[in-house]
Write an enzyme that holds these catalytic residues in place. Structure first.
Site, mmCIF file in Angstrom:
data_model
loop_
_atom_site.group_PDB
_atom_site.id
_atom_site.type_symbol
_atom_site.label_atom_id
_atom_site.label_comp_id
_atom_site.label_asym_id
_atom_site.label_seq_id
_atom_site.Cartn_x
_atom_site.Cartn_y
_atom_site.Cartn_z
ATOM 1 C CG HIS A 19 57.788 81.192 70.281
ATOM 2 N ND1 HIS A 19 56.524 81.503 70.764
ATOM 3 C CD2 HIS A 19 57.827 80.771 69.179
ATOM 4 C CE1 HIS A 19 55.694 80.585 70.025
ATOM 5 N NE2 HIS A 19 56.578 80.293 69.007
ATOM 6 C CG HIS A 22 57.467 77.146 71.974
ATOM 7 N ND1 HIS A 22 58.547 77.610 71.319
ATOM 8 C CD2 HIS A 22 56.422 76.597 71.283
ATOM 9 C CE1 HIS A 22 58.187 77.464 69.896
ATOM 10 N NE2 HIS A 22 56.974 77.052 69.866
ATOM 11 C CB CYS A 138 58.291 73.120 44.152
ATOM 12 S SG CYS A 138 59.693 74.293 43.594
ATOM 13 C CB CYS A 141 61.242 73.206 46.684
ATOM 14 S SG CYS A 141 61.215 75.025 46.708
ATOM 15 C CB CYS A 161 57.219 77.363 44.144
ATOM 16 S SG CYS A 161 58.362 77.420 45.574
ATOM 17 C CG HIS A 164 62.121 77.960 43.328
ATOM 18 N ND1 HIS A 164 61.870 77.079 44.504
ATOM 19 C CD2 HIS A 164 63.435 78.171 43.427
ATOM 20 C CE1 HIS A 164 62.861 76.696 44.912
ATOM 21 N NE2 HIS A 164 63.925 77.294 44.377
ATOM 22 C CE LYS A 318 49.629 84.131 63.774
ATOM 23 N NZ LYS A 318 49.540 83.162 62.736
ATOM 24 C CE LYS A 321 62.690 85.751 65.987
ATOM 25 N NZ LYS A 321 63.030 86.126 67.339
#
Ligand code: MSP
Length: 692
Positions: A19, A22, A138, A141, A161, A164, A318, A321
């Site tokens: 993005h 970078h 977790c 995970c 978590c 989860h 900031k 998306k």
């Protein structure tokens, strides 16, 4: 032999697409290196991708790729972006695109580990020791969670978590530790007393106060069974190195430290003068950790770690998306000249502070400073040369007897004033660039542009041409404008390589701007009679409303596509909807289901319920899997059957045997309890194929 200059960007994570952030750091590094190359330094410029660790492993799993496929994909996309923006080797950009999965990097990283282990801390202790890493684990995970990956609900003593929403287990795992706590004084002394080591000043103070609060030893390895994607710890194959140790080391393995493959680049040579450019987000890693690792390994510290600020959106938020305020690099590339983008980011962000980025601001600046500023000065000068002087640069000197005419046209007759303005601006520009003050350096040059514009408007060449006696005055105006353009073309090369080359050749010069040192510029070295080249506009004016509406439409289209995909690929970070008991496709993809063929099936002595299987998943050797099927199936009859296996289940021991996965079965009810029915295939499926 010329002095060396080695500049690096962070190596970017290969877990998500590149993005603006970078792009930005890489543009800055590229500009700095072009500047230093012009100044006669023997330069080296590194960028690349950071390809190890749990995040990459996880991103790969999410995308249904192997880690290698994932890193190939992202580094390919990053290279594409760099090529689009002229930052690759072919365009005079980076010398090396590092990938931490390169075998020579493994070699070098293991070398630094050994060197650290051999040495002593500043307090005389062993820098590396074995201990236990404690963390919140977790189970679903199958990984440790960092602070930003869990939350502690009211009334609970243990964190949950985030994915989860179930309690985490406190688990400790064997780990190697780096005795960072012995480096406090060393770091404080170095950072305080080495000019320019950590910049800018405000960030240096931040690091110092962090170190002064006391440092904790750092876990620098993970068990391979929890994080498999990394560089093995030398002498202990059960562990892989902490990803930051391996990542930071890229800066030296790339130039030949600890490996033969890149030895010819010259570690000794380039490590003498190195600047790490980083965002402020990763300053601590590049100062506290990296400097301690280097010192422990007996290596000199970098000359400078410079932390720049972050790009925020126009409202100072900031970018993300979810808010939809991301600046898309492909949009930038499609609608704007590369040089305009480079100029904008270097001019707009005061290096070291946060900056705001909006397409409208970019258009505004490009139109004001480039189209109306530099571009207009170039085009009006070249068109006057063509129109009034048959495309030749006239001599710029005014004979004393004509001073009176020049003065009448408002022109300083001997031109010394302009020479001193331009020379002073050049000196200031160089001083600013040497000091990473790109914005102020450019400001100094734009003051010159304004000055020359004013000279032209005041002298009115279109009037001068009508008066024979003003012939030398006109010549002087044209000469001074063209000579200023020559200086600007040389100085602006690091910022706008294409425009600079274009202006230089339009003046009729054929030198290689990339090697011309601005400090060597001497006024009036532009020869009279130089025939100007073909005139081409350098910065066309951007039609603001047209471009903005195109960008708007594209953004909407992109959002529509994302909306359509939502049921399939929901944003993993979105809050879970408690009403609906759905999981996301990403959650589903975490379960690795594969086709396996049963090669061995047998009973286990003294176990009524368990069967032991050996199942071929197309891997090096079959997996041993235990399943409670003994009451329902004759083992011999299962041999050769293709089944569905959960391949990434954490191994566990049953009856002293390790079970490395699970066979999927439906659960039928016959009133006396569930009866399993093993899932299988009607079609002929390939062993190891993934179920999705
Ligand atoms: N892989 C680590 C770095 C290892 S270096 C040995 C990493 N990667 S990253 O992909 O997250 O890149 C972070 C860097 O990208 C920042 O330090 C900065 O250089 C750049 N930026 C990311 N977002 C940015 C902005 N919004 N604005 C400016 N630069 C930003 O951290």
């Amino acid at each position: 032999m010329s002095q060396t200059f080695y500049i690096t960007t962070p190596i970017y994570y290969a877990n998500s697409l590149p993005h603006l952030g970078h792009l930005y750091t890489t543009i800055v590094a590229d500009a700095m290196r072009r500047y230093k190359r012009q100044r006669g330094f023997d330069t080296y410029f590194l960028t690349g991708t950071d390809e190890h660790g749990i995040n990459i492993q996880r991103a790969a799993e999410k995308a249904g790729r192997t880690p290698k496929e994932q890193t190939d994909y992202i580094s390919g996309e990053l290279k594409r972006m760099f090529r689009d923006f002229g930052l690759d080797t072919e365009h005079g950009g980076y010398d090396v695109f590092m990938r931490t999965t390169a075998p020579f990097h493994y070699e070098g990283s293991q070398h630094i580990w050994r060197e650290i282990a051999k040495g002593k801390t500043p307090k005389g202790n062993d820098p590396i020791y074995k201990g236990f890493y404690e963390g919140w684990f977790c189970a679903p995970c199958a990984e440790y969670k960092s602070e930003d990956e869990y939350f502690t609900p009211d009334g609970s003593e243990v964190p949950f978590c985030l994915i989860h929403e179930r309690p985490l287990d406190k688990v400790s795992e064997e780990s190697y530790f780096f005795r960072l706590s012995d480096f406090n004084e060393f770091l404080i002394d170095k950072i305080e007393n080495t000019p320019g080591l950590v910049r800018p000043e405000a960030r240096k103070n931040e690091v110092l106060s962090f170190v002064r609060r006391g440092l904790q030893d750092l876990s620098i390895s993970r068990l391979k069974s929890s994080v498999s994607w990394g560089v093995p710890v030398p002498g202990d194959e059960e562990h892989v190195m902490y990803v930051w140790l391996d990542a930071l080391t890229n800066y030296i393995t790339a130039i030949g430290y600890g490996n033969e493959e890149r030895a010819s680049i010259g570690f000794e040579k380039y490590w003498k003068n190195v600047v790490h450019l980083v965002g402020k987000d990763i300053l601590r890693f590049h100062t506290v950790y990296w400097m301690s690792f280097l010192h422990a390994a007996g290596l000199p510290l970098p000359s400078t770690v410079y932390a720049h600020g972050m790009w925020l959106d126009v409202d100072g938020r900031k970018m993300g998306k979810t808010i939809g305020n991301v600046i898309e690099v492909d949009v930038l590339h499609e609608h704007f000249q590369v040089d305009a983008v480079r100029y904008f980011v270097l001019r707009e962000m005061v290096f070291g502070q946060d900056g705001r980025f909006g397409y409208e601001n970019l258009i505004e600046r490009a139109n004001a400073d480039l189209a109306s500023g530099l571009g207009n000065l170039a085009s009006r000068t070249f068109s006057m040369l063509t129109k009034y002087r048959e495309g030749k640069v006239p001599a710029g000197k005014i004979a004393e007897e004509n001073y009176i005419h020049a003065r009448r046209a408002g022109l300083d007759p001997d031109g010394q004033e302009l020479v001193s303005v331009v020379t002073h601006a050049r000196d200031q520009f160089c001083r600013r660039f040497d000091n990473f003050e790109f914005s102020q350096g450019l400001e100094a040059l734009w003051a010159v542009i304004a000055r020359v514009d004013k000279m032209i408007s005041d002298a009115k060449p279109w009037e001068l041409i009508k008066d024979e006696r003003q012939s030398e005055t006109l010549n002087a105006v044209l000469y001074r404008a063209t000579e200023t353009l020559r200086w600007l073309a040389v100085m602006l090369y690091p910022v706008m390589p294409d425009a600079s080359k274009s202006i230089y050749s339009q003046i009729g010069l054929d030198g290689d701007v990339s090697r011309l040192d601005p400090a060597d510029l001497r006024w009036s070295e532009l020869a009279a009679e130089t025939a100007i080249g073909e005139t081409v506009g350098v910065f066309p004016r951007i039609d603001r409303s047209k471009v903005m509406s195109e960008i708007q439409q594209e953004t909407e289209k992109r959002q529509e596509v994302t909306e359509e995909q939502k049921p399939l690929v929901p944003d993993a970070s979105a809050a879970p909807n408690e009403e609906e008991n759905f999981i996301s496709i990403d959650d589903f993809l975490k379960v690795e289901l594969r086709v396996g063929e049963i090669k061995v099936a047998e009973r286990i002595p003294n176990a009524d319920k368990l069967l032991r299987f050996e199942i071929d998943l197309g891997e090096e050797k079959p997996r041993q899997i235990l399943a409670g099927l003994a009451e329902y199936y004759e083992p011999e009859k299962l041999i050769g059957r293709k089944v569905v296996v959960v391949a990434n289940l954490k191994p566990r021991k049953m009856r002293g045997l390790e079970s490395q996965g699970m066979i999927c079965a439906a659960s039928l009810e016959d009133g006396s309890g569930p009866i399993p029915a093993i899932a299988t295939f009607v079609e002929d499926v390939e062993i190891g194929a993934r179920l999705k």
